[in-house]
Design a protein around this motif. Structure first.
Motif, PDB file in Angstrom:
ATOM      1  N   TYR A   1       0.847  -1.191   0.000  1.00  0.00           N
ATOM      2  CA  TYR A   1       0.000   0.000   0.000  1.00  0.00           C
ATOM      3  C   TYR A   1       0.885   1.245   0.000  1.00  0.00           C
ATOM      4  CZ  TYR A   1      -4.154  -2.758   1.167  1.00  0.00           C
ATOM      5  OH  TYR A   1      -5.202  -3.655   1.134  1.00  0.00           O
TER       6      TYR A   1
ATOM      7  N   ILE B   1      -2.427   0.536  -4.484  1.00  0.00           N
ATOM      8  CA  ILE B   1      -1.695  -0.720  -4.325  1.00  0.00           C
ATOM      9  C   ILE B   1      -0.718  -0.944  -5.475  1.00  0.00           C
ATOM     10  CG2 ILE B   1      -1.948  -3.202  -3.931  1.00  0.00           C
ATOM     11  CD1 ILE B   1      -4.900  -2.707  -3.298  1.00  0.00           C
TER      12      ILE B   1
ATOM     13  N   ALA C   1      -5.223   3.539   0.008  1.00  0.00           N
ATOM     14  CA  ALA C   1      -5.536   2.190  -0.468  1.00  0.00           C
ATOM     15  C   ALA C   1      -4.980   1.932  -1.864  1.00  0.00           C
ATOM     16  CB  ALA C   1      -7.050   1.981  -0.468  1.00  0.00           C
TER      17      ALA C   1
ATOM     18  N   ASP D   1     -12.369  -5.306  -2.765  1.00  0.00           N
ATOM     19  CA  ASP D   1     -11.559  -4.342  -2.018  1.00  0.00           C
ATOM     20  C   ASP D   1     -12.463  -3.397  -1.235  1.00  0.00           C
ATOM     21  OD1 ASP D   1      -9.038  -5.298  -2.921  1.00  0.00           O
ATOM     22  OD2 ASP D   1      -9.403  -4.327  -4.846  1.00  0.00           O
TER      23      ASP D   1
END
Length: 246
Positions: free
Chosen positions: A79, A138, A136, A153
């Motif tokens: 992250y 990634i 969040a 997610d």
């Protein structure tokens, strides 16, 4: 001595123009029909290599997840810390207004609230006030034998219904296998799967949780999960853009 010529990377403003220049009516139609839609190339090879290089630089990330340890599959993802690298932030901001109209349309069809404001900044402020204040975004890395289990997610009550994944390696050259998988649970019917190869620098827009599916009674919510098939050889990296914080 001859110095190597620095690789030219795409400026954030150019990334925004590339997103805006996509055929959004066609993308919207594909999302309405299949729950996913492939974009034109967004990132050049130099951009992709630069993002991949970030993976081994601790300063860019807030946490790392070993998928095998948590039985999520096999492989690792990281992250990004906030703020993420400029290309990541530019792409996220560029996509939001285009995806917003689709999100509001889907909410209307399903008879749900549409809490998303006109700007990404306003929406993230709402997420933060609700306790979702962690990035969040990634960066994922898979090696031979790695895969990602079907999942969604969701990091809290504040959810944006669409997200984007961008391929950073060339399928067939840098790796084999590793198709992006989307499985939709259709109302009163068997599930439908869609497999997509992510060309280097191209994106795939897909639904985060569910999407409206026409039924005899009007519109029903079709739950959707996504994952990655087994990587047969090489290494596969991808960038995930999520429009709510964790």
């Amino acid at each position: 001595m001859t110095r190597a010529t620095p690789e030219r990377r795409t400026r954030p403003g150019v990334l925004a123009r590339r997103v805006a220049a996509a055929d959004w009516p066609a993308l919207t139609g594909a999302l309405d029909e299949l729950g996913c839609a492939s974009t034109p190339r967004l990132l050049g090879p130099a951009d992709c290599r630069a993002l991949i290089a970030h993976y081994d630089e601790e300063r860019h990330f807030r946490s790392t997840v070993d998928m095998a340890r948590h039985r999520f599959g096999s492989g690792r993802y990281r992250y990004f810390a906030d703020p993420p690298p400029a290309p990541v932030q530019a792409l996220r901001e560029a996509f939001y207004p285009h995806l917003l109209s689709i999100a509001r349309d889907w909410a209307d069809k399903l008879g749900r609230p549409a809490p998303w404001p006109d700007t990404l900044g306003e929406w993230l402020a709402l997420c933060h006030r609700a306790g979702q204040d962690k990035s969040a975004q990634i960066l994922l890395r898979y090696g031979a034998g790695d895969w990602n289990a079907l999942h969604r997610d969701l990091f809290g009550e504040m959810v944006f219904p669409l997200q984007v994944v961008i391929g950073l390696n060339a399928q067939g050259t840098d790796y084999t296998g590793g198709e992006f998988l989307l499985v939709e649970q259709r109302p009163r019917a068997q599930s439908r799967g869609t497999a997509t190869v992510l060309p280097q620098g191209h994106g795939l827009i897909f639904t985060t949780r569910d999407r409206p599916v026409r039924s005899a009674r009007g519109w029903s919510a079709g739950p959707v999960r996504h994952g990655v098939s087994v990587v047969r050889s090489g290494h596969r990296h991808s960038l995930g853009l999520v429009f709510h914080d964790a």
